[in-house]
Design a protein around this motif. Sequence first.
Motif, PDB file in Angstrom:
ATOM      1  N   ALA A   2      43.554  19.898  84.840  1.00 55.77           N
ATOM      2  CA  ALA A   2      43.780  21.340  84.745  1.00 55.77           C
ATOM      3  C   ALA A   2      43.864  21.783  83.296  1.00 55.77           C
ATOM      4  CB  ALA A   2      45.077  21.713  85.469  1.00 55.77           C
ATOM      5  N   ASN A   3      43.098  22.792  82.958  1.00 53.71           N
ATOM      6  CA  ASN A   3      43.251  23.502  81.687  1.00 53.71           C
ATOM      7  C   ASN A   3      42.737  24.914  81.929  1.00 53.71           C
ATOM      8  OD1 ASN A   3      43.179  24.605  79.113  1.00 53.71           O
ATOM      9  ND2 ASN A   3      42.675  22.654  78.140  1.00 53.71           N
ATOM     10  N   HIS A   4      43.662  25.820  82.198  1.00 58.15           N
ATOM     11  CA  HIS A   4      43.295  27.159  82.634  1.00 58.15           C
ATOM     12  C   HIS A   4      43.174  28.168  81.494  1.00 58.15           C
ATOM     13  CE1 HIS A   4      44.174  25.649  86.600  1.00 58.15           C
ATOM     14  NE2 HIS A   4      45.426  25.428  86.278  1.00 58.15           N
ATOM     15  N   LEU A   5      43.840  27.930  80.380  1.00 59.99           N
ATOM     16  CA  LEU A   5      43.991  28.969  79.368  1.00 59.99           C
ATOM     17  C   LEU A   5      43.223  28.719  78.084  1.00 59.99           C
ATOM     18  CD1 LEU A   5      47.859  29.558  79.745  1.00 59.99           C
ATOM     19  CD2 LEU A   5      45.988  30.753  80.897  1.00 59.99           C
ATOM     20  N   ASN A   6      42.710  27.527  77.892  1.00 64.00           N
ATOM     21  CA  ASN A   6      42.069  27.188  76.623  1.00 64.00           C
ATOM     22  C   ASN A   6      40.561  27.368  76.748  1.00 64.00           C
ATOM     23  OD1 ASN A   6      41.184  26.049  74.201  1.00 64.00           O
ATOM     24  ND2 ASN A   6      42.847  24.563  74.160  1.00 64.00           N
ATOM     25  N   GLY A   7      40.012  28.317  76.029  1.00 65.55           N
ATOM     26  CA  GLY A   7      38.577  28.551  76.049  1.00 65.55           C
ATOM     27  C   GLY A   7      37.846  27.916  74.891  1.00 65.55           C
ATOM     28  N   ASP A   8      38.523  27.000  74.208  1.00 72.41           N
ATOM     29  CA  ASP A   8      37.935  26.333  73.042  1.00 72.41           C
ATOM     30  C   ASP A   8      37.401  24.965  73.455  1.00 72.41           C
ATOM     31  OD1 ASP A   8      37.661  25.941  70.027  1.00 72.41           O
ATOM     32  OD2 ASP A   8      38.914  24.230  70.598  1.00 72.41           O
ATOM     33  N   ALA A   9      36.199  24.637  72.995  1.00 74.78           N
ATOM     34  CA  ALA A   9      35.586  23.362  73.377  1.00 74.78           C
ATOM     35  C   ALA A   9      36.439  22.182  72.942  1.00 74.78           C
ATOM     36  CB  ALA A   9      34.184  23.254  72.785  1.00 74.78           C
ATOM     37  N   GLY A  10      37.024  22.279  71.743  1.00 72.63           N
ATOM     38  CA  GLY A  10      37.882  21.188  71.283  1.00 72.63           C
ATOM     39  C   GLY A  10      39.073  20.986  72.192  1.00 72.63           C
ATOM     40  N   GLY A  11      39.627  22.076  72.696  1.00 69.06           N
ATOM     41  CA  GLY A  11      40.756  21.957  73.616  1.00 69.06           C
ATOM     42  C   GLY A  11      40.364  21.322  74.930  1.00 69.06           C
ATOM     43  N   ILE A  12      39.203  21.714  75.455  1.00 65.99           N
ATOM     44  CA  ILE A  12      38.741  21.128  76.714  1.00 65.99           C
ATOM     45  C   ILE A  12      38.468  19.633  76.528  1.00 65.99           C
ATOM     46  CG2 ILE A  12      36.941  21.175  78.477  1.00 65.99           C
ATOM     47  CD1 ILE A  12      38.867  23.574  78.505  1.00 65.99           C
ATOM     48  N   LEU A  13      37.821  19.268  75.429  1.00 65.16           N
ATOM     49  CA  LEU A  13      37.549  17.849  75.163  1.00 65.16           C
ATOM     50  C   LEU A  13      38.852  17.059  75.063  1.00 65.16           C
ATOM     51  CD1 LEU A  13      34.636  18.089  72.566  1.00 65.16           C
ATOM     52  CD2 LEU A  13      34.486  17.224  74.911  1.00 65.16           C
ATOM     53  N   ALA A  14      39.857  17.632  74.407  1.00 67.32           N
ATOM     54  CA  ALA A  14      41.143  16.939  74.289  1.00 67.32           C
ATOM     55  C   ALA A  14      41.777  16.727  75.650  1.00 67.32           C
ATOM     56  CB  ALA A  14      42.080  17.732  73.372  1.00 67.32           C
ATOM     57  N   THR A  15      41.650  17.714  76.537  1.00 64.91           N
ATOM     58  CA  THR A  15      42.199  17.588  77.888  1.00 64.91           C
ATOM     59  C   THR A  15      41.491  16.485  78.663  1.00 64.91           C
ATOM     60  OG1 THR A  15      42.753  19.943  77.924  1.00 64.91           O
ATOM     61  CG2 THR A  15      42.614  18.828  80.049  1.00 64.91           C
ATOM     62  N   LEU A  16      40.167  16.462  78.581  1.00 65.74           N
ATOM     63  CA  LEU A  16      39.403  15.432  79.291  1.00 65.74           C
ATOM     64  C   LEU A  16      39.720  14.048  78.741  1.00 65.74           C
ATOM     65  CD1 LEU A  16      35.922  17.229  79.478  1.00 65.74           C
ATOM     66  CD2 LEU A  16      37.708  17.163  81.241  1.00 65.74           C
ATOM     67  N   ALA A  17      39.826  13.935  77.415  1.00 66.82           N
ATOM     68  CA  ALA A  17      40.122  12.636  76.799  1.00 66.82           C
ATOM     69  C   ALA A  17      41.499  12.139  77.213  1.00 66.82           C
ATOM     70  CB  ALA A  17      40.022  12.745  75.281  1.00 66.82           C
ATOM     71  N   SER A  18      42.448  13.058  77.334  1.00 62.49           N
ATOM     72  CA  SER A  18      43.787  12.632  77.727  1.00 62.49           C
ATOM     73  C   SER A  18      43.817  12.117  79.158  1.00 62.49           C
ATOM     74  CB  SER A  18      44.790  13.782  77.559  1.00 62.49           C
ATOM     75  OG  SER A  18      44.540  14.819  78.502  1.00 62.49           O
ATOM     76  N   ALA A  19      42.958  12.704  80.015  1.00 62.16           N
ATOM     77  CA  ALA A  19      42.858  12.190  81.388  1.00 62.16           C
ATOM     78  C   ALA A  19      42.311  10.774  81.385  1.00 62.16           C
ATOM     79  CB  ALA A  19      41.967  13.111  82.223  1.00 62.16           C
ATOM     80  N   MET A  20      41.302  10.526  80.552  1.00 62.36           N
ATOM     81  CA  MET A  20      40.726   9.183  80.454  1.00 62.36           C
ATOM     82  C   MET A  20      41.744   8.158  80.002  1.00 62.36           C
ATOM     83  SD  MET A  20      36.952   9.550  78.744  1.00 62.36           S
ATOM     84  CE  MET A  20      36.767   7.777  78.620  1.00 62.36           C
ATOM     85  N   ALA A  21      42.566   8.544  79.038  1.00 61.12           N
ATOM     86  CA  ALA A  21      43.478   7.594  78.404  1.00 61.12           C
ATOM     87  C   ALA A  21      44.753   7.345  79.197  1.00 61.12           C
ATOM     88  CB  ALA A  21      43.829   8.094  76.997  1.00 61.12           C
ATOM     89  N   ALA A  22      44.861   7.937  80.388  1.00 63.82           N
ATOM     90  CA  ALA A  22      46.061   7.719  81.201  1.00 63.82           C
ATOM     91  C   ALA A  22      46.261   6.226  81.433  1.00 63.82           C
ATOM     92  CB  ALA A  22      45.931   8.452  82.528  1.00 63.82           C
ATOM     93  N   PRO A  23      47.399   5.670  81.040  1.00 66.00           N
ATOM     94  CA  PRO A  23      47.590   4.211  81.115  1.00 66.00           C
ATOM     95  C   PRO A  23      47.583   3.658  82.532  1.00 66.00           C
ATOM     96  CG  PRO A  23      49.247   5.237  79.694  1.00 66.00           C
ATOM     97  CD  PRO A  23      48.549   6.347  80.416  1.00 66.00           C
ATOM     98  N   THR A  24      47.791   4.513  83.521  1.00 66.71           N
ATOM     99  CA  THR A  24      47.952   4.012  84.886  1.00 66.71           C
ATOM    100  C   THR A  24      46.639   3.792  85.617  1.00 66.71           C
ATOM    101  OG1 THR A  24      48.293   6.316  85.558  1.00 66.71           O
ATOM    102  CG2 THR A  24      50.252   4.964  85.199  1.00 66.71           C
ATOM    103  N   THR A  25      45.493   4.148  85.023  1.00 68.12           N
ATOM    104  CA  THR A  25      44.229   3.780  85.660  1.00 68.12           C
ATOM    105  C   THR A  25      43.920   2.324  85.315  1.00 68.12           C
ATOM    106  OG1 THR A  25      42.864   4.504  83.795  1.00 68.12           O
ATOM    107  CG2 THR A  25      43.378   6.142  85.478  1.00 68.12           C
ATOM    108  N   PHE A  26      43.289   1.628  86.230  1.00 65.33           N
ATOM    109  CA  PHE A  26      43.097   0.189  86.036  1.00 65.33           C
ATOM    110  C   PHE A  26      42.232  -0.120  84.823  1.00 65.33           C
ATOM    111  CE2 PHE A  26      40.838  -3.815  86.755  1.00 65.33           C
ATOM    112  CZ  PHE A  26      41.926  -4.680  86.881  1.00 65.33           C
ATOM    113  N   ILE A  27      41.235   0.722  84.536  1.00 71.17           N
ATOM    114  CA  ILE A  27      40.299   0.401  83.454  1.00 71.17           C
ATOM    115  C   ILE A  27      40.842   0.754  82.067  1.00 71.17           C
ATOM    116  CG2 ILE A  27      38.293   0.599  84.940  1.00 71.17           C
ATOM    117  CD1 ILE A  27      37.728   3.329  83.609  1.00 71.17           C
ATOM    118  N   ALA A  28      41.996   1.410  81.996  1.00 68.66           N
ATOM    119  CA  ALA A  28      42.535   1.813  80.695  1.00 68.66           C
ATOM    120  C   ALA A  28      42.780   0.588  79.825  1.00 68.66           C
ATOM    121  CB  ALA A  28      43.829   2.603  80.875  1.00 68.66           C
ATOM    122  N   GLY A  29      42.094   0.526  78.703  1.00 67.92           N
ATOM    123  CA  GLY A  29      42.237  -0.596  77.792  1.00 67.92           C
ATOM    124  C   GLY A  29      41.330  -1.763  78.082  1.00 67.92           C
ATOM    125  N   LYS A  30      40.646  -1.742  79.225  1.00 61.86           N
ATOM    126  CA  LYS A  30      39.804  -2.872  79.622  1.00 61.86           C
ATOM    127  C   LYS A  30      38.321  -2.534  79.519  1.00 61.86           C
ATOM    128  CE  LYS A  30      43.277  -4.399  83.024  1.00 61.86           C
ATOM    129  NZ  LYS A  30      44.085  -3.156  83.144  1.00 61.86           N
TER     130      LYS A  30
END
Length: 362
Positions: A210-238
């Motif tokens: 979810a990112n409802h208020l940020n219309g900046d590409a950098g903000g959207i990319l940061a949101t997507l990257a943070s989802a990827m880096a969630a430590p609880t997914t099995f592939i994180a770090g692997k």
Amino acid sequence: MAQTMRVDEAELQDVFTERGWSDGLPVVAPTPERVRAMLAESDLLPDDVLGAVPGRAAVLTAEMLAANAVMAGARPEYFPIVQAAMAAVLDPAFNLNAALTSTGGAALTIIVSGPLADRVGVHGGHNALGPGFRANATIGRTLRLVARNAFDARPGGMDGSSLGNPGRYSLCFAEGPPPEGWEPLRVRLGYELADTTVTVMATEGPHQVANHLNGDAGGILATLASAMAAPTTFIAGKGGQGLFVLGPEHAAVLADAGLTPRDVQEHLAVAGRVAPKALLDAGIRIPVGSAHDMTAGSDGLLPVVKTAQDVYLVTAGGAGAGWSAYLPSWATSVTTAAVSRRVRVPHEPLPDCGDDVCTVDF
């Protein structure tokens, strides 16, 4: 050819459930007439062998695939897509046996890209990942019923899933129109615009982003990257693969900023890495001497995907305040890879290759 049995319509659901042929939902009786109608949408004969799964003493015939498509409630016009999706998961790179037996409980996620999706009703608009669309539900369900009935992937048996996820019933959707300036997934994968393709990835369940208020590409990319880096997914770090289903607003923001899909992939492959400390702070121990290389790079970060190409981007969903979804692969690139296949329409002629050897998608 399969043998037939007579079952009273009133007893059909109980009989199929007791014999383990159902996923818990009602099934359609796979009568000979219905199976023949399904096969008529292909060039297959009933006894044609479509493939086998190493480690399982079974092969899949065209008749078995058609019967399970009938049971799932699929219409015959869906069958070319079903056939292509089945060919994708039977590719050794996909490693279906591991996906079916692992405790991780992978969904067989199917992305349909191309004009046939619209013609037969595979949906990619509002609620694309949810219920309400027969083609989506039954195409995905067919693969799961095949896993159960042809390859014995049943809970408590060859299906080793600890928790499972709802996507294991069915997780199939169409790629929606990409934003202006972006090519659709099939073209980025090397197919023609007029083609229809399926891409199948064994994934965890969708993680809403979810990112409802940020219309900046950098903000959207940061949101997507943070989802990827969630430590609880099995592939994180692997290092595995990840699928982003970009809602129309998020995709438009990125495209309007002049970013190409390749730009986004390359950015997320780097920005989505995870620090060992983040894993440790989440209570996740870093294995030593395992099959997963968890050696940090020079900047001290660990990969979530191995390469930029391992970030898959599709647009889907309807307008609605900035939602996307992230589906990480259920296992690392050592174990599994997404596979794509072109959908062959019924009675499509094979290429005339003369004396050359041709590779044709089936």
